[in-house]
Design a protein around this motif. Structure first.
Motif, PDB file in Angstrom:
ATOM      1  N   ARG A 230      -2.760 -16.572   7.399  1.00  0.00           N
ATOM      2  CA  ARG A 230      -3.973 -16.720   8.207  1.00  0.00           C
ATOM      3  C   ARG A 230      -5.209 -16.631   7.316  1.00  0.00           C
ATOM      4  NH1 ARG A 230      -3.636 -15.515  13.733  1.00  0.00           N
ATOM      5  NH2 ARG A 230      -5.882 -15.986  13.721  1.00  0.00           N
ATOM      6  N   PRO A 231      -5.470 -17.631   6.486  1.00  0.00           N
ATOM      7  CA  PRO A 231      -6.640 -17.568   5.603  1.00  0.00           C
ATOM      8  C   PRO A 231      -7.963 -17.573   6.345  1.00  0.00           C
ATOM      9  CG  PRO A 231      -5.573 -19.727   5.495  1.00  0.00           C
ATOM     10  CD  PRO A 231      -4.658 -18.835   6.254  1.00  0.00           C
ATOM     11  N   GLU A 232      -7.945 -18.040   7.616  1.00  0.00           N
ATOM     12  CA  GLU A 232      -9.180 -18.087   8.396  1.00  0.00           C
ATOM     13  C   GLU A 232      -9.395 -16.827   9.240  1.00  0.00           C
ATOM     14  OE1 GLU A 232      -5.997 -18.964  11.237  1.00  0.00           O
ATOM     15  OE2 GLU A 232      -6.388 -19.479   9.142  1.00  0.00           O
ATOM     16  N   ALA A 233      -8.525 -15.830   9.104  1.00  0.00           N
ATOM     17  CA  ALA A 233      -8.607 -14.634   9.937  1.00  0.00           C
ATOM     18  C   ALA A 233      -9.920 -13.887   9.719  1.00  0.00           C
ATOM     19  CB  ALA A 233      -7.431 -13.709   9.633  1.00  0.00           C
ATOM     20  N   SER A 234     -10.475 -13.350  10.806  1.00  0.00           N
ATOM     21  CA  SER A 234     -11.719 -12.576  10.732  1.00  0.00           C
ATOM     22  C   SER A 234     -11.465 -11.231  10.080  1.00  0.00           C
ATOM     23  CB  SER A 234     -12.290 -12.368  12.127  1.00  0.00           C
ATOM     24  OG  SER A 234     -11.422 -11.545  12.899  1.00  0.00           O
ATOM     25  N   GLU A 235     -12.557 -10.595   9.636  1.00  0.00           N
ATOM     26  CA  GLU A 235     -12.417  -9.276   9.021  1.00  0.00           C
ATOM     27  C   GLU A 235     -11.848  -8.266  10.014  1.00  0.00           C
ATOM     28  OE1 GLU A 235     -12.801  -8.274   5.927  1.00  0.00           O
ATOM     29  OE2 GLU A 235     -13.310 -10.273   5.231  1.00  0.00           O
ATOM     30  N   LYS A 236     -12.237  -8.384  11.276  1.00  0.00           N
ATOM     31  CA  LYS A 236     -11.715  -7.472  12.295  1.00  0.00           C
ATOM     32  C   LYS A 236     -10.211  -7.639  12.441  1.00  0.00           C
ATOM     33  CE  LYS A 236     -12.273  -6.131  17.158  1.00  0.00           C
ATOM     34  NZ  LYS A 236     -13.010  -6.403  18.424  1.00  0.00           N
ATOM     35  N   ARG A 237      -9.766  -8.909  12.454  1.00  0.00           N
ATOM     36  CA  ARG A 237      -8.335  -9.175  12.565  1.00  0.00           C
ATOM     37  C   ARG A 237      -7.580  -8.649  11.350  1.00  0.00           C
ATOM     38  NH1 ARG A 237      -5.163 -12.855  15.471  1.00  0.00           N
ATOM     39  NH2 ARG A 237      -2.977 -12.438  14.950  1.00  0.00           N
ATOM     40  N   LEU A 238      -8.169  -8.777  10.169  1.00  0.00           N
ATOM     41  CA  LEU A 238      -7.516  -8.306   8.952  1.00  0.00           C
ATOM     42  C   LEU A 238      -7.407  -6.780   8.933  1.00  0.00           C
ATOM     43  CD1 LEU A 238      -9.177 -10.683   6.324  1.00  0.00           C
ATOM     44  CD2 LEU A 238      -6.826 -10.780   7.180  1.00  0.00           C
ATOM     45  N   VAL A 239      -8.433  -6.087   9.428  1.00  0.00           N
ATOM     46  CA  VAL A 239      -8.363  -4.626   9.501  1.00  0.00           C
ATOM     47  C   VAL A 239      -7.276  -4.209  10.486  1.00  0.00           C
ATOM     48  CG1 VAL A 239      -9.591  -2.530  10.179  1.00  0.00           C
ATOM     49  CG2 VAL A 239     -10.746  -4.257   8.789  1.00  0.00           C
ATOM     50  N   GLN A 240      -7.190  -4.913  11.611  1.00  0.00           N
ATOM     51  CA  GLN A 240      -6.132  -4.612  12.583  1.00  0.00           C
ATOM     52  C   GLN A 240      -4.753  -4.834  11.960  1.00  0.00           C
ATOM     53  OE1 GLN A 240      -7.158  -7.270  15.781  1.00  0.00           O
ATOM     54  NE2 GLN A 240      -8.571  -5.803  16.753  1.00  0.00           N
ATOM     55  N   ALA A 241      -4.625  -5.922  11.194  1.00  0.00           N
ATOM     56  CA  ALA A 241      -3.353  -6.194  10.520  1.00  0.00           C
ATOM     57  C   ALA A 241      -3.042  -5.116   9.490  1.00  0.00           C
ATOM     58  CB  ALA A 241      -3.406  -7.571   9.846  1.00  0.00           C
ATOM     59  N   SER A 242      -4.062  -4.606   8.832  1.00  0.00           N
ATOM     60  CA  SER A 242      -3.870  -3.547   7.836  1.00  0.00           C
ATOM     61  C   SER A 242      -3.338  -2.281   8.482  1.00  0.00           C
ATOM     62  CB  SER A 242      -5.193  -3.254   7.120  1.00  0.00           C
ATOM     63  OG  SER A 242      -5.708  -4.417   6.509  1.00  0.00           O
ATOM     64  N   ARG A 243      -3.899  -1.937   9.623  1.00  0.00           N
ATOM     65  CA  ARG A 243      -3.437  -0.732  10.335  1.00  0.00           C
ATOM     66  C   ARG A 243      -2.028  -0.917  10.874  1.00  0.00           C
ATOM     67  NH1 ARG A 243      -9.490   0.269  12.898  1.00  0.00           N
ATOM     68  NH2 ARG A 243     -10.149   1.772  11.294  1.00  0.00           N
ATOM     69  N   ALA A 244      -1.739  -2.105  11.397  1.00  0.00           N
ATOM     70  CA  ALA A 244      -0.383  -2.381  11.870  1.00  0.00           C
ATOM     71  C   ALA A 244       0.607  -2.385  10.711  1.00  0.00           C
ATOM     72  CB  ALA A 244      -0.358  -3.726  12.591  1.00  0.00           C
ATOM     73  N   GLY A 245       0.183  -2.948   9.580  1.00  0.00           N
ATOM     74  CA  GLY A 245       1.045  -2.963   8.403  1.00  0.00           C
ATOM     75  C   GLY A 245       1.367  -1.566   7.902  1.00  0.00           C
ATOM     76  N   THR A 246       0.377  -0.667   7.966  1.00  0.00           N
ATOM     77  CA  THR A 246       0.604   0.717   7.565  1.00  0.00           C
ATOM     78  C   THR A 246       1.695   1.355   8.408  1.00  0.00           C
ATOM     79  OG1 THR A 246      -1.728   0.904   6.908  1.00  0.00           O
ATOM     80  CG2 THR A 246      -0.505   2.955   7.222  1.00  0.00           C
ATOM     81  N   LEU A 247       1.647   1.124   9.723  1.00  0.00           N
ATOM     82  CA  LEU A 247       2.657   1.672  10.627  1.00  0.00           C
ATOM     83  C   LEU A 247       4.028   1.048  10.362  1.00  0.00           C
ATOM     84  CD1 LEU A 247       3.187   3.565  13.036  1.00  0.00           C
ATOM     85  CD2 LEU A 247       2.643   1.640  14.549  1.00  0.00           C
ATOM     86  N   GLY A 248       4.051  -0.267  10.132  1.00  0.00           N
ATOM     87  CA  GLY A 248       5.320  -0.931   9.857  1.00  0.00           C
ATOM     88  C   GLY A 248       5.960  -0.454   8.567  1.00  0.00           C
ATOM     89  N   LEU A 249       5.144  -0.247   7.544  1.00  0.00           N
ATOM     90  CA  LEU A 249       5.664   0.251   6.267  1.00  0.00           C
ATOM     91  C   LEU A 249       6.242   1.651   6.417  1.00  0.00           C
ATOM     92  CD1 LEU A 249       2.827  -1.075   3.968  1.00  0.00           C
ATOM     93  CD2 LEU A 249       5.248  -1.626   3.706  1.00  0.00           C
ATOM     94  N   MET A 250       5.630   2.454   7.275  1.00  0.00           N
ATOM     95  CA  MET A 250       6.167   3.785   7.538  1.00  0.00           C
ATOM     96  C   MET A 250       7.590   3.686   8.094  1.00  0.00           C
ATOM     97  SD  MET A 250       5.095   6.348  10.632  1.00  0.00           S
ATOM     98  CE  MET A 250       6.455   7.232  11.402  1.00  0.00           C
ATOM     99  N   ALA A 251       7.794   2.790   9.060  1.00  0.00           N
ATOM    100  CA  ALA A 251       9.110   2.648   9.677  1.00  0.00           C
ATOM    101  C   ALA A 251      10.156   2.192   8.659  1.00  0.00           C
ATOM    102  CB  ALA A 251       9.023   1.665  10.845  1.00  0.00           C
TER     103      ALA A 251
END
Length: 587
Positions: free
Chosen positions: A377-398
């Motif tokens: 998603r190269p066109e993703a907004s900064e808000k979307r990227l921050v949300q993805a970062s937080r979701a990624g953190t949770l996924g990496l924990m699992a």
């Protein structure tokens, strides 16, 4: 072990403070991914430096040092002390470059330095390789160390340990996911202060217990050679570092620091070390932060752990080699009074949380910036990227929790990572100083160690007349892997397509690197490089001298302390003069 009300209060205050810091930086971290992963590139050097030190102080670190001391005395720590040379190399040759690059992650540098499809492939591959595979291995071994602590300290059944670790990780995910690097860095400072205070308190209590009786009695009751700062070369130590012959020993400590990729000691910088350098206010801050990290990490921090480890040799003589690391936890359990149990337990949790929060934030950065944003998603907004970062953190924990259930040996993971990164380090160094290094050089240097590892462990395992042992045995396999990988990437460098002239010119204009960039500059800046080498060597000498003068003072070895003190002062003066000429500590 039962905890008192005071212990529980200390633990509750610590957890509350950690969550408060996470909430404090929540809004700033949510602005964009530069804030989330680099804190807006505005960290002062002392915060960045303390954060580096805190991250390398994991829950497994005192246990690992205890195991090294139990097997080989103080000199066993050369297994990691040798990496100081690589750390100082980063300080003087790379810290400014990392801050100047303006990238969000060290993996993003790949497409700043290289061109074409090989660069794109390498960036995507590295994002997944380091973001998932390597990071979950690192988190898994740190989780295993916490499980050892909980099992010995609280007698928790083995089947329930993963749930306690999962709860600890969830707390880390909450505050690191909310606050990004700013929250991680500032909690690191608090956590490091608590962790060091707890380590010092434990060392003093155990050292002056009735069973030990202070430094003099400790020295009198230890096995011969336990207090030696340098190894006895050629002895039989079951394949450890101390079992090497003289030539092999110096080859080992002279090779590993530049040849192997290892988290926190990446040749040329990388991982969370590069992340902290890139997050500082200025290039000067990046240099100061990295220098502070080297001194604190290698010179000052180990001694409380070493003291407890030496005491454990006397207190728990019946521990097997595999159990020796638990001597540290047993000392905590047996010698801490009410109130201080909570403090030292919090110190361990602080060490654990500082490492896990950094690894989760770093890995999420790789996945979001270098894979999701770059390829999906190269066109993703900064808000979307921050949300993805937080979701990624949770996924990496699992994923990390799942991997933890399959890890049985901390040292086994260490050995695997060191050997499967053997030979890669020199490419990571030379890409800044030699224009000919290409994406193919890095691709081959990343893959070749796995091929060499498989050959040495499963094919070339017969007796070798030169080394006197099978090639699959340590450290022979390490040297074989380094040689195989180096030859492979050198061939790729000269035979495979290189980087485009336009990309090299762009990189050169931005970074202004020293070294062999002849297509873009006629000279090598040899005078400046020579002064940087003097800075590097004098800083290494100074750091080792400070390390040994501290140890000599602790053990009341006054004459060696005087010698090491003079060496420290002399090397500091050389460093001051040389750094002044090259202006490494100026903006």
């Amino acid at each position: 072990m039962q905890l008192s009300t005071l212990d529980y209060i200390i633990i509750a205050v610590f957890l509350g403070l950690t969550l408060f810091i996470g909430l404090r930086f929540r809004k700033q971290a949510g602005k964009d991914i530069a804030q989330f992963f680099l804190g807006g590139r505005n960290l002062p050097w002392y915060i960045a430096g303390l954060s580096m030190v805190a991250t390398t102080f994991a829950a497994d670190t005192p246990l690992a040092v205890t195991e090294l001391v139990a097997q080989n005395g103080i000199a066993g720590n050369w297994l990691w002390w040798n990496m100081l040379a690589g750390g100082m190399l980063t300080t003087f040759f790379f810290a400014r470059y990392w801050r100047r690059a303006g990238v969000l992650t060290d993996i993003e540098l790949i497409e700043l330095r290289y061109s074409g499809k090989p660069a794109s492939f390498l960036r995507g591959f590295r994002a997944l390789y380091f973001g998932i595979f390597m990071n979950v291995l690192i988190i898994g071994w740190v989780n295993l160390a916490l499980m050892s602590l909980l099992q010995v300290f609280f007698d928790i059944p083995e089947g329930l340990l993963i749930w306690y670790v999962g709860a600890s990780m969830l707390l880390v995910v909450i505050y690191s996911g909310m606050s990004g690097l700013l929250g991680v860095a500032f909690t690191d400072v608090v956590q490091f202060a608590i962790a060091m205070a707890g380590s010092i308190v434990l060392a003093v209590l155990v050292l002056y217990s009735d069973e030990i009786g202070g430094i003099d009695q400790l020295k009198a009751n230890l096995p011969e050679g336990s207090l030696d700062f340098f190894p006895t070369i050629g002895g039989n130590s079951n394949g450890s570092l101390l079992a090497l012959g003289l030539g092999s020993f110096f080859a080992f400590i002279g090779v590993q620091w530049w040849a192997s990729w290892y988290p926190g000691a990446e040749p040329g910088g990388g991982g969370y070390i590069a992340q902290r350098m890139m997050s500082t206010r200025t290039e000067k801050d990046a240099v100061y932060a990295t220098l502070f990290f080297q001194i604190a990490h290698y010179c000052l921090r180990p001694w409380p752990w070493i003291i407890v480890a030496l005491c454990a040799l006397i207190l728990y003589p019946n521990l097997s080699a595999d159990e020796s690391r638990l001597g540290y936890v047993m000392a905590m359990k047996d010698y801490l009074p009410a109130g201080l149990r909570g403090l030292v337990l919090v110190a361990f949790f602080a060490a654990y949380m500082s490492t896990i929060s950094t690894q989760l934030n770093l890995a999420a950065g790789y996945l979001v910036n270098d894979f999701y944003k770059r390829f999906i998603r190269p066109e993703a907004s900064e808000k979307r990227l921050v949300q993805a970062s937080r979701a990624g953190t949770l996924g990496l924990m699992a994923i990390s929790l799942w991997v933890t259930t399959y890890i049985t040996s901390i040292s086994g993971v260490w050995a695997f990572i060191i050997e499967c990164g053997a030979g890669l380090g020199l490419v990571m160094i030379l890409r800044w100083y030699w224009w000919r290094i290409s994406a193919w050089s890095e691709i081959v240097a990343t893959v070749a160690p796995f091929l060499a590892y498989g050959l040495s462990k499963f094919v070339l395992v017969r007796y070798d007349p030169i080394w006197g042992k099978g090639i699959g045995e340590d450290p022979t396999s390490f040297f074989f892997t380094v040689g195989f990988t180096t030859l492979a990437w050198l061939l790729a460098t000269y035979l495979a397509p290189g980087t485009s002239k336009e990309r090299l010119q762009s990189f050169f204009d931005k970074i202004q690197p020293n070294g062999n960039w002849r297509p873009f500059r006629k000279d090598w800046n040899r005078g400046k490089l020579l002064l940087l080498v003097v800075c590097w060597l004098s800083a290494i000498t100074m750091a080792y001298a400070v390390l040994f003068v501290t140890g000599s003072l602790i053990f009341k070895e006054w004459a060696p302390a005087g010698v090491y003190g003079l060496v420290a002062v002399g090397s500091f003066l050389v460093l001051r003069v040389a750094s002044g000429k090259v202006r490494i500590f100026e903006n």
